[in-house]
Structures are given as C-alpha cells and as structure tokens.
Write a protein that holds these residues in place. Structure first.
Motif, PDB file in Angstrom:
ATOM      1  N   THR A  16      18.123  25.700  44.892  1.00  0.00           N
ATOM      2  CA  THR A  16      19.473  25.202  45.159  1.00  0.00           C
ATOM      3  C   THR A  16      20.199  24.810  43.881  1.00  0.00           C
ATOM      4  OG1 THR A  16      18.511  23.017  45.567  1.00  0.00           O
ATOM      5  CG2 THR A  16      18.953  24.396  47.486  1.00  0.00           C
ATOM      6  N   ASP A  17      19.488  24.674  42.770  1.00  0.00           N
ATOM      7  CA  ASP A  17      20.129  24.345  41.496  1.00  0.00           C
ATOM      8  C   ASP A  17      20.862  25.542  40.888  1.00  0.00           C
ATOM      9  OD1 ASP A  17      19.400  21.674  41.451  1.00  0.00           O
ATOM     10  OD2 ASP A  17      17.472  22.085  40.497  1.00  0.00           O
ATOM     11  N   LEU A  18      20.591  26.741  41.409  1.00  0.00           N
ATOM     12  CA  LEU A  18      21.234  27.966  40.942  1.00  0.00           C
ATOM     13  C   LEU A  18      21.947  28.627  42.118  1.00  0.00           C
ATOM     14  CD1 LEU A  18      21.666  30.317  38.873  1.00  0.00           C
ATOM     15  CD2 LEU A  18      19.507  31.264  39.727  1.00  0.00           C
ATOM     16  N   LYS A  19      23.207  29.000  41.909  1.00  0.00           N
ATOM     17  CA  LYS A  19      23.981  29.625  42.983  1.00  0.00           C
ATOM     18  C   LYS A  19      24.770  30.800  42.439  1.00  0.00           C
ATOM     19  CE  LYS A  19      27.602  28.617  46.411  1.00  0.00           C
ATOM     20  NZ  LYS A  19      28.554  27.593  46.908  1.00  0.00           N
ATOM     21  N   ILE A  20      24.669  31.946  43.115  1.00  0.00           N
ATOM     22  CA  ILE A  20      25.492  33.096  42.762  1.00  0.00           C
ATOM     23  C   ILE A  20      26.887  32.899  43.338  1.00  0.00           C
ATOM     24  CG2 ILE A  20      25.840  35.580  43.106  1.00  0.00           C
ATOM     25  CD1 ILE A  20      22.826  35.925  43.079  1.00  0.00           C
ATOM     26  N   LEU A  21      27.894  32.999  42.475  1.00  0.00           N
ATOM     27  CA  LEU A  21      29.278  32.808  42.903  1.00  0.00           C
ATOM     28  C   LEU A  21      29.968  34.128  43.233  1.00  0.00           C
ATOM     29  CD1 LEU A  21      30.409  30.125  40.288  1.00  0.00           C
ATOM     30  CD2 LEU A  21      29.512  29.752  42.603  1.00  0.00           C
ATOM     31  N   GLU A  22      29.828  35.107  42.337  1.00  0.00           N
ATOM     32  CA  GLU A  22      30.452  36.417  42.538  1.00  0.00           C
ATOM     33  C   GLU A  22      29.532  37.499  41.994  1.00  0.00           C
ATOM     34  OE1 GLU A  22      35.180  36.346  42.419  1.00  0.00           O
ATOM     35  OE2 GLU A  22      34.317  35.622  40.539  1.00  0.00           O
ATOM     36  N   LYS A  23      29.658  38.691  42.535  1.00  0.00           N
ATOM     37  CA  LYS A  23      28.832  39.818  42.124  1.00  0.00           C
ATOM     38  C   LYS A  23      29.670  41.077  42.238  1.00  0.00           C
ATOM     39  CE  LYS A  23      24.040  41.332  43.028  1.00  0.00           C
ATOM     40  NZ  LYS A  23      24.045  42.509  43.919  1.00  0.00           N
ATOM     41  N   PHE A  24      29.771  41.829  41.143  1.00  0.00           N
ATOM     42  CA  PHE A  24      30.614  43.021  41.125  1.00  0.00           C
ATOM     43  C   PHE A  24      29.868  44.177  40.481  1.00  0.00           C
ATOM     44  CE2 PHE A  24      33.424  45.734  38.570  1.00  0.00           C
ATOM     45  CZ  PHE A  24      34.178  46.314  39.594  1.00  0.00           C
ATOM     46  N   SER A  25      29.877  45.334  41.120  1.00  0.00           N
ATOM     47  CA  SER A  25      29.252  46.543  40.583  1.00  0.00           C
ATOM     48  C   SER A  25      30.330  47.497  40.093  1.00  0.00           C
ATOM     49  CB  SER A  25      28.413  47.247  41.657  1.00  0.00           C
ATOM     50  OG  SER A  25      27.357  46.426  42.089  1.00  0.00           O
ATOM     51  N   PHE A  26      30.112  48.078  38.910  1.00  0.00           N
ATOM     52  CA  PHE A  26      31.029  49.102  38.413  1.00  0.00           C
ATOM     53  C   PHE A  26      30.799  50.407  39.174  1.00  0.00           C
ATOM     54  CE2 PHE A  26      30.813  46.225  34.749  1.00  0.00           C
ATOM     55  CZ  PHE A  26      32.159  46.034  34.508  1.00  0.00           C
ATOM     56  N   SER A  27      31.849  51.156  39.369  1.00  0.00           N
ATOM     57  CA  SER A  27      31.733  52.421  40.093  1.00  0.00           C
ATOM     58  C   SER A  27      31.025  53.460  39.216  1.00  0.00           C
ATOM     59  CB  SER A  27      33.119  52.936  40.480  1.00  0.00           C
ATOM     60  OG  SER A  27      33.891  53.203  39.325  1.00  0.00           O
ATOM     61  N   PRO A  28      30.395  54.469  39.835  1.00  0.00           N
ATOM     62  CA  PRO A  28      29.649  55.472  39.065  1.00  0.00           C
ATOM     63  C   PRO A  28      30.508  56.241  38.063  1.00  0.00           C
ATOM     64  CG  PRO A  28      29.096  55.587  41.395  1.00  0.00           C
ATOM     65  CD  PRO A  28      30.266  54.663  41.283  1.00  0.00           C
ATOM     66  N   ASP A  29      31.813  56.363  38.311  1.00  0.00           N
ATOM     67  CA  ASP A  29      32.682  57.130  37.415  1.00  0.00           C
ATOM     68  C   ASP A  29      33.432  56.243  36.423  1.00  0.00           C
ATOM     69  OD1 ASP A  29      34.286  55.859  39.228  1.00  0.00           O
ATOM     70  OD2 ASP A  29      35.525  57.612  39.715  1.00  0.00           O
ATOM     71  N   SER A  30      32.988  54.997  36.267  1.00  0.00           N
ATOM     72  CA  SER A  30      33.698  54.067  35.379  1.00  0.00           C
ATOM     73  C   SER A  30      33.340  54.256  33.915  1.00  0.00           C
ATOM     74  CB  SER A  30      33.390  52.618  35.776  1.00  0.00           C
ATOM     75  OG  SER A  30      32.023  52.322  35.547  1.00  0.00           O
ATOM     76  N   ALA A  31      32.281  55.052  33.622  1.00  0.00           N
ATOM     77  CA  ALA A  31      31.791  55.264  32.250  1.00  0.00           C
ATOM     78  C   ALA A  31      31.254  53.977  31.641  1.00  0.00           C
ATOM     79  CB  ALA A  31      32.895  55.854  31.359  1.00  0.00           C
ATOM     80  N   ILE A  32      30.929  53.003  32.483  1.00  0.00           N
ATOM     81  CA  ILE A  32      30.304  51.767  32.026  1.00  0.00           C
ATOM     82  C   ILE A  32      28.902  51.755  32.600  1.00  0.00           C
ATOM     83  CG2 ILE A  32      30.365  49.249  32.123  1.00  0.00           C
ATOM     84  CD1 ILE A  32      33.412  49.470  32.393  1.00  0.00           C
ATOM     85  N   GLY A  33      27.921  51.971  31.747  1.00  0.00           N
ATOM     86  CA  GLY A  33      26.563  52.113  32.244  1.00  0.00           C
ATOM     87  C   GLY A  33      25.628  51.037  31.771  1.00  0.00           C
ATOM     88  N   ALA A  34      25.032  51.256  30.619  1.00  0.00           N
ATOM     89  CA  ALA A  34      23.919  50.426  30.157  1.00  0.00           C
ATOM     90  C   ALA A  34      24.405  49.167  29.444  1.00  0.00           C
ATOM     91  CB  ALA A  34      23.011  51.237  29.241  1.00  0.00           C
ATOM     92  N   LEU A  35      25.017  48.251  30.187  1.00  0.00           N
ATOM     93  CA  LEU A  35      25.463  46.994  29.594  1.00  0.00           C
ATOM     94  C   LEU A  35      24.258  46.197  29.110  1.00  0.00           C
ATOM     95  CD1 LEU A  35      28.263  45.809  32.052  1.00  0.00           C
ATOM     96  CD2 LEU A  35      28.539  46.865  29.812  1.00  0.00           C
ATOM     97  N   SER A  36      24.381  45.628  27.913  1.00  0.00           N
ATOM     98  CA  SER A  36      23.245  44.909  27.332  1.00  0.00           C
ATOM     99  C   SER A  36      23.606  43.549  26.761  1.00  0.00           C
ATOM    100  CB  SER A  36      22.604  45.758  26.222  1.00  0.00           C
ATOM    101  OG  SER A  36      23.569  46.105  25.235  1.00  0.00           O
ATOM    102  N   GLY A  37      24.891  43.200  26.739  1.00  0.00           N
ATOM    103  CA  GLY A  37      25.280  41.898  26.220  1.00  0.00           C
ATOM    104  C   GLY A  37      26.705  41.544  26.585  1.00  0.00           C
ATOM    105  N   VAL A  38      26.998  40.242  26.553  1.00  0.00           N
ATOM    106  CA  VAL A  38      28.333  39.763  26.877  1.00  0.00           C
ATOM    107  C   VAL A  38      28.603  38.507  26.063  1.00  0.00           C
ATOM    108  CG1 VAL A  38      27.487  38.415  28.856  1.00  0.00           C
ATOM    109  CG2 VAL A  38      29.901  39.086  28.759  1.00  0.00           C
ATOM    110  N   ALA A  39      29.849  38.327  25.653  1.00  0.00           N
ATOM    111  CA  ALA A  39      30.238  37.131  24.898  1.00  0.00           C
ATOM    112  C   ALA A  39      31.665  36.749  25.278  1.00  0.00           C
ATOM    113  CB  ALA A  39      30.135  37.371  23.395  1.00  0.00           C
TER     114      ALA A  39
END
Length: 317
Positions: free
Chosen positions: A4-27
C-alpha cells in the motif's frame, strides 16, 4: 513493507508505429522531460505541461558533438550506443544531462554531457575511462562491464553495475569536483560498495536506474529481474522493483511493482525520475524497455509513510 506504500497512478503504452521502442532512461529538467533509448543517438524531449499520449510530439535532441553528422534513426543492436543511464548533474555550475553507454562493447564506451542552455554536447568519459571501469573489480566483481544507472547528489557521481549475471552489484562513488578538474577516475574515486538486491522465484534482480533524491538524502532506484545468461542478449522478464537506498548502499525499502489486484507486472523498468510532491507523497515517473514490445510510461506514488519510516530509521540508527 506493505504494498500500500506504492501506488500506480497512470500507465501509458506507446503505439507500435510510434518509433519509440527501447526506452532506457528518463530525466526531468526545467519544464521538460527527456527520454533516452539504448538504440538511438538522440534524446526525446517534451514539455511537462503536455500530457503524454499517443499523439504527443517529441523533439529529437541530437547526442552528437559539433563535428559529427548522423541521421537520427534507430540503430541495429551491433551499432547502437546502448545509452542505458540518464541523469541530471551540475557540471561547472550549470545543469547538464549525463548520458552513459553501458560499456558492454567497444561501441558502447562513451558518456556524454548535454547542456540544455546552449545545446552543446561534450564527452565526459571516453574509452580509456571505460577501460578503467571495466578493470575495476570493486564495480564488476570480475564480470563484463554493464553500466545501467548513474546519479548525482551534486557533489558525487554514483555509477552502478548491473550484476544480474554474477550477482555482484557494484557501485563506485566519485568526487564530481575532481572529474570537473579533469582528474582521472582512479584519482577521483572516493569509495565503493556492493548492493544486496531482491529476487523473484530465485532469479536475481539487476539495477536498472537510479535517482538521487537530494531532499530526502536517499537514492530511489529500480531493479529488473531478467533471465539472461550474458550482458548482451535480452531474456524473459519476470518483474521489477523500486528500491530506496541510503547513500552508502543500504537497501532501506523495496517494492515489487504490482497491479491493483496484487499481481506482479512482468515489466522491465529501465528509468526513473522524480516528478513532484503532493499531499500523499512523492510522485515518480518510470519508463520501460520494450525489448521488441511496447514501451510504457508509468507514474507511481511513494506515499509519505515511506519517508516517515525512513526518518525514524535514520534517527534511531
């Protein structure tokens, strides 16, 4: 620790034709989110004011020094730079983004600094630096080099080895001021430690990203459980953890990422960054590496109770 200390708020998947694949980092820097993938030589940039959806337009920020020219396209596994770590650091009194290759092949031995204020890119660590990291047993435990995370508290640089092969999860801590003064990594090294990470069904996790939460003086990291026999090939993904670490590498909390029904999500979380504080706790953004599937962006809440317990722990240690 209760889930209960961790909660998922939102979840979004990129579409197969978005050309966004192997994400490895975010800032998160300024008003912008930056994403990096392990198979491209550019960052993806979008305003935090824009909700990320299937129609979100991302600006491509080239990770090329001024003399280089290259098409901004997805690269093959053999040619990719394998940028596995993305973090904000203060370098020469300016905010930069640090992008690090894994070092698992010769083409992946480069760490770059990107300055958003002037869009300049420079090399921070070159092949000689990576050779030092490769031969540093305190980092690799004698295994092949496989850097998956880097973070900074504005004074130190933490470099993490993904030790899911030999179960040696080494971390090196460097004096950032000495690196800025062009001292060697060997001269700038302050200390090292080895993490103890959780498992799923007997399969050990490996560190996949880290964010130094300066306000709380803790490292919030991710670790993925992937059944692979080497540092080059992908394997079956069993799930991922969010970890809270002390600056000395003690695992203070670990949270297996699950859905609302308590089922483990078989996702490979590769990136984490802090987004905001709210009345309930601290909000972080995660990204997943698709490994041929759909990459996802997930926002999660670590509730106030997590950090209240940390304050009590630190007080009575």
């Amino acid at each position: 620790m209760e889930q209960t200390d961790l909660k998922i708020l939102e979840k979004f998947s990129f579409s197969p034709d978005s050309a966004i694949g192997a994400l490895s980092g975010v800032a998160y820097l300024g008003d912008y989110l930056y994403f990096v993938g392990d198979d491209v030589r550019y960052l993806l940039k979008t305003s935090l004011k824009n909700k990320i959806t299937a129609t979100t337009t991302f600006e491509k920020v080239p990770l090329l020094e001024s003399s280089e020219q290259e098409a901004l396209t997805v690269l093959s596994k053999a040619e990719k730079p394998d940028y596995e770590a993305l973090s904000c650091i203060i370098f020469n009194e300016q905010l930069h983004l640090l992008v690090m290759g894994s070092g698992s092949t010769e083409k992946r031995k480069q760490a770059l600094l990107y300055n958003p204020s002037n869009h300049q890119v420079q090399t921070l660590l070159d092949k000689l630096d990576y050779d030092y990291l490769q031969h540093c047993v305190a980092l690799t435990g004698g295994a092949d080099l496989n850097i998956e995370a880097v973070c900074s508290d504005n004074h130190h640089l933490y470099i993490f080895q993904r030790g899911n092969i030999n179960h040696f999860h080494g971390v090196l801590v460097f004096d950032l001021e000495k690196i800025q003064a062009h001292k060697s990594l060997e001269n700038a090294l302050i200390r090292s430690f080895n993490l103890t990470l959780p498992e799923i069904n007997g399969s050990v996790s490996g560190i996949s990203d880290a964010y130094f939460f300066v306000d709380k003086n803790v490292i919030v990291a991710t670790a993925a459980v992937e059944q692979t026999l080497n540092t080059y090939d992908d394997g079956a993904v069993l799930g991922s953890y969010i970890l809270v670490l002390s600056p000395k590498g003690e695992v203070l909390n670990s949270f297996l990422i699950q859905d609302a029904e308590g089922n483990t999500l078989a996702i490979k979380v590769e990136g984490i960054t802090w987004l905001e504080s709210n009345a309930d706790g601290e909000v972080f953004l995660l990204v997943t590496d698709s490994d041929g599937g759909l990459s996802e962006v997930i926002t999660v809440l670590l509730k106030n109770s997590v950090f209240t317990k940390l304050d009590t722990y630190i007080k009575f240690r």
